[in-house]
Design a protein around this motif. Structure first.
Motif, PDB file in Angstrom:
ATOM      1  N   GLN A 162     -17.290 -14.980 -19.501  1.00  0.00           N
ATOM      2  CA  GLN A 162     -18.272 -16.010 -19.539  1.00  0.00           C
ATOM      3  C   GLN A 162     -19.110 -15.132 -20.396  1.00  0.00           C
ATOM      4  OE1 GLN A 162     -15.842 -18.466 -20.558  1.00  0.00           O
ATOM      5  NE2 GLN A 162     -17.542 -20.148 -21.467  1.00  0.00           N
ATOM      6  N   LEU A 163     -20.224 -14.896 -20.270  1.00  0.00           N
ATOM      7  CA  LEU A 163     -21.587 -14.449 -19.903  1.00  0.00           C
ATOM      8  C   LEU A 163     -20.915 -13.776 -21.529  1.00  0.00           C
ATOM      9  CD1 LEU A 163     -23.053 -14.887 -16.896  1.00  0.00           C
ATOM     10  CD2 LEU A 163     -23.224 -16.456 -18.499  1.00  0.00           C
ATOM     11  N   THR A 164     -20.955 -12.756 -21.063  1.00  0.00           N
ATOM     12  CA  THR A 164     -20.872 -11.301 -22.228  1.00  0.00           C
ATOM     13  C   THR A 164     -19.825 -10.859 -23.003  1.00  0.00           C
ATOM     14  OG1 THR A 164     -20.202  -9.845 -20.684  1.00  0.00           O
ATOM     15  CG2 THR A 164     -22.516 -10.787 -20.015  1.00  0.00           C
ATOM     16  N   GLY A 165     -19.080 -11.484 -22.521  1.00  0.00           N
ATOM     17  CA  GLY A 165     -17.575 -11.068 -23.370  1.00  0.00           C
ATOM     18  C   GLY A 165     -16.858  -9.633 -23.103  1.00  0.00           C
ATOM     19  N   HIS A 166     -17.582  -9.575 -21.930  1.00  0.00           N
ATOM     20  CA  HIS A 166     -17.162  -7.877 -21.662  1.00  0.00           C
ATOM     21  C   HIS A 166     -16.201  -7.812 -20.450  1.00  0.00           C
ATOM     22  CE1 HIS A 166     -17.376  -3.445 -21.139  1.00  0.00           C
ATOM     23  NE2 HIS A 166     -17.616  -3.887 -19.185  1.00  0.00           N
ATOM     24  N   HIS A 167     -15.055  -7.364 -20.795  1.00  0.00           N
ATOM     25  CA  HIS A 167     -13.632  -7.535 -19.565  1.00  0.00           C
ATOM     26  C   HIS A 167     -14.390  -6.276 -18.500  1.00  0.00           C
ATOM     27  CE1 HIS A 167     -10.104  -8.577 -17.562  1.00  0.00           C
ATOM     28  NE2 HIS A 167     -10.052  -7.805 -18.162  1.00  0.00           N
ATOM     29  N   ILE A 168     -13.892  -6.560 -17.894  1.00  0.00           N
ATOM     30  CA  ILE A 168     -14.118  -5.367 -16.380  1.00  0.00           C
ATOM     31  C   ILE A 168     -12.779  -4.758 -16.349  1.00  0.00           C
ATOM     32  CG2 ILE A 168     -14.453  -4.053 -13.898  1.00  0.00           C
ATOM     33  CD1 ILE A 168     -17.732  -6.258 -14.634  1.00  0.00           C
ATOM     34  N   ASP A 169     -11.744  -4.002 -16.790  1.00  0.00           N
ATOM     35  CA  ASP A 169     -10.654  -2.887 -16.112  1.00  0.00           C
ATOM     36  C   ASP A 169     -10.551  -2.994 -15.627  1.00  0.00           C
ATOM     37  OD1 ASP A 169      -8.167  -2.413 -16.271  1.00  0.00           O
ATOM     38  OD2 ASP A 169      -8.429  -0.870 -17.387  1.00  0.00           O
ATOM     39  N   PRO A 170      -9.729  -4.041 -13.809  1.00  0.00           N
ATOM     40  CA  PRO A 170      -9.492  -3.420 -12.868  1.00  0.00           C
ATOM     41  C   PRO A 170      -8.704  -2.498 -12.016  1.00  0.00           C
ATOM     42  CG  PRO A 170      -8.632  -6.112 -12.530  1.00  0.00           C
ATOM     43  CD  PRO A 170      -9.235  -5.088 -14.285  1.00  0.00           C
ATOM     44  N   ASP A 171      -8.359  -1.841 -13.264  1.00  0.00           N
ATOM     45  CA  ASP A 171      -7.413  -0.748 -12.781  1.00  0.00           C
ATOM     46  C   ASP A 171      -8.422   0.791 -12.871  1.00  0.00           C
ATOM     47  OD1 ASP A 171      -5.028  -1.725 -12.775  1.00  0.00           O
ATOM     48  OD2 ASP A 171      -4.385  -1.258 -14.198  1.00  0.00           O
ATOM     49  N   ALA A 172      -9.436   0.627 -14.063  1.00  0.00           N
ATOM     50  CA  ALA A 172     -10.120   1.574 -13.608  1.00  0.00           C
ATOM     51  C   ALA A 172     -11.288   1.681 -12.774  1.00  0.00           C
ATOM     52  CB  ALA A 172     -11.217   1.452 -14.922  1.00  0.00           C
TER      53      ALA A 172
ATOM     54  N   ALA B 180       0.561  -0.753  -0.261  1.00  0.00           N
ATOM     55  CA  ALA B 180       0.325  -0.040  -0.277  1.00  0.00           C
ATOM     56  C   ALA B 180       0.897   1.109  -0.032  1.00  0.00           C
ATOM     57  CB  ALA B 180      -0.788  -0.186   1.061  1.00  0.00           C
ATOM     58  N   VAL B 181       0.222   2.665  -0.884  1.00  0.00           N
ATOM     59  CA  VAL B 181       1.019   3.607  -0.772  1.00  0.00           C
ATOM     60  C   VAL B 181      -0.191   4.317   0.109  1.00  0.00           C
ATOM     61  CG1 VAL B 181       2.501   5.286  -2.165  1.00  0.00           C
ATOM     62  CG2 VAL B 181       2.544   2.839  -3.260  1.00  0.00           C
ATOM     63  N   PRO B 182       0.867   4.794   0.847  1.00  0.00           N
ATOM     64  CA  PRO B 182      -0.396   5.885   1.842  1.00  0.00           C
ATOM     65  C   PRO B 182      -0.772   7.288   0.886  1.00  0.00           C
ATOM     66  CG  PRO B 182       1.372   5.319   2.750  1.00  0.00           C
ATOM     67  CD  PRO B 182       1.631   5.058   1.364  1.00  0.00           C
ATOM     68  N   GLY B 183      -1.726   7.792   0.435  1.00  0.00           N
ATOM     69  CA  GLY B 183      -2.792   9.222  -0.500  1.00  0.00           C
ATOM     70  C   GLY B 183      -2.710   8.213  -1.717  1.00  0.00           C
ATOM     71  N   ASP B 184      -2.599   6.449  -1.851  1.00  0.00           N
ATOM     72  CA  ASP B 184      -2.494   6.505  -3.335  1.00  0.00           C
ATOM     73  C   ASP B 184      -3.459   5.496  -3.726  1.00  0.00           C
ATOM     74  OD1 ASP B 184      -2.525   5.643  -5.804  1.00  0.00           O
ATOM     75  OD2 ASP B 184      -0.447   4.779  -6.141  1.00  0.00           O
ATOM     76  N   PRO B 185      -5.176   5.309  -3.321  1.00  0.00           N
ATOM     77  CA  PRO B 185      -5.933   4.674  -2.494  1.00  0.00           C
ATOM     78  C   PRO B 185      -5.798   3.470  -4.332  1.00  0.00           C
ATOM     79  CG  PRO B 185      -7.714   6.412  -2.931  1.00  0.00           C
ATOM     80  CD  PRO B 185      -5.370   6.662  -3.036  1.00  0.00           C
ATOM     81  N   ALA B 186      -6.268   4.269  -5.622  1.00  0.00           N
ATOM     82  CA  ALA B 186      -5.631   3.475  -6.850  1.00  0.00           C
ATOM     83  C   ALA B 186      -5.137   2.476  -7.470  1.00  0.00           C
ATOM     84  CB  ALA B 186      -5.785   4.920  -8.098  1.00  0.00           C
ATOM     85  N   GLY B 187      -3.726   3.196  -7.053  1.00  0.00           N
ATOM     86  CA  GLY B 187      -2.820   2.700  -6.604  1.00  0.00           C
ATOM     87  C   GLY B 187      -2.498   1.075  -6.138  1.00  0.00           C
ATOM     88  N   THR B 188      -2.601   1.809  -5.178  1.00  0.00           N
ATOM     89  CA  THR B 188      -3.174   0.099  -4.007  1.00  0.00           C
ATOM     90  C   THR B 188      -4.055  -0.904  -4.297  1.00  0.00           C
ATOM     91  OG1 THR B 188      -1.920   1.396  -2.183  1.00  0.00           O
ATOM     92  CG2 THR B 188      -3.450  -0.550  -1.698  1.00  0.00           C
TER      93      THR B 188
END
Length: 201
Positions: free
Chosen positions: A181-191, A91-99
């Motif tokens: 698998q169901l829809t072919g749509h991939h969710i980007d964890p970074d986003a 974890a990087v303090p102040g960077d929840p997205a990066g963490t």
């Protein structure tokens, strides 16, 4: 003084025992591989034990030697082939997205796409699968919440929001394979990490 003949016989017995154990382990692994493929494709209920044996290339009786009931095959698959890997939370303090992004990369769910399909397909009808899915989800939530607490010092007082954020992120990590698998749509964890971080302020 050692008898060379007895020593050679003991070595030969030991070698034969090692080969036997390796062959047994290989047969058991092939049975589980076959079951994973078939349960993911056709479902547990639609897969007869004889088909598992056929795909594994073993006699049907050997399946029952390792797994007395068909449900034991499913239970063994779920217990042995799904896990959350043990990694330190960076974890990087102040960077929840990066963490959260680092957590997504360093904390993979150790389960093949086929195993994830099995988890979701069989959770409705098999309690052991439902419990395993629940424990995997809880472990990912626990680690995501801990990572957010480290990244946002002083946020522990807002436990409900952190819990909701961690649960949202866990859903992405755990369920995206099934959604893809169901829809072919991939969710980007970074986003998703960026969205959660923005929501947390």
């Amino acid at each position: 003084m050692e008898n060379p003949l007895e020593t050679a016989r003991a070595w030969s017995r030991s070698r034969a025992e090692r080969k036997r154990k390796a062959a047994e382990a290989d047969a058991r692994t092939r049975i589980l591989d076959a079951a994973e493929q078939l349960f993911a494709g056709d479902g547990y209920e639609a897969t007869p034990t004889a088909r598992i044996a056929e795909v594994a290339g073993v006699p049907k009786g050997l399946v029952f030697h390792y797994f007395p009931r068909k449900i034991d095959v499913l239970i063994s698959l779920v217990q042995e082939r799904t896990a959350v890997t043990e990694d330190e939370v960076e974890a990087v303090p102040g960077d929840p997205a990066g963490t959260l992004s680092r957590l997504a990369r360093r904390l993979p769910l150790r389960a093949s796409p086929a195993m994830r399909r099995i988890l979701f397909r069989e959770a409705d009808t098999h309690r052991s699968v439902r419990e395993r899915l629940g424990s995997l989800n809880a472990e990912i939530i626990r680690r995501a919440k801990f990572a957010l607490e480290l990244a946002l010092p002083g946020s522990r007082g807002d436990a409900a929001r952190l819990e909701a954020a961690a649960a949202t992120f866990a859903a992405v990590l755990l369920y995206q394979e099934n959604l893809c698998q169901l829809t072919g749509h991939h969710i980007d964890p970074d986003a998703v990490a960026e969205l959660i971080a923005h929501a947390l302020g």
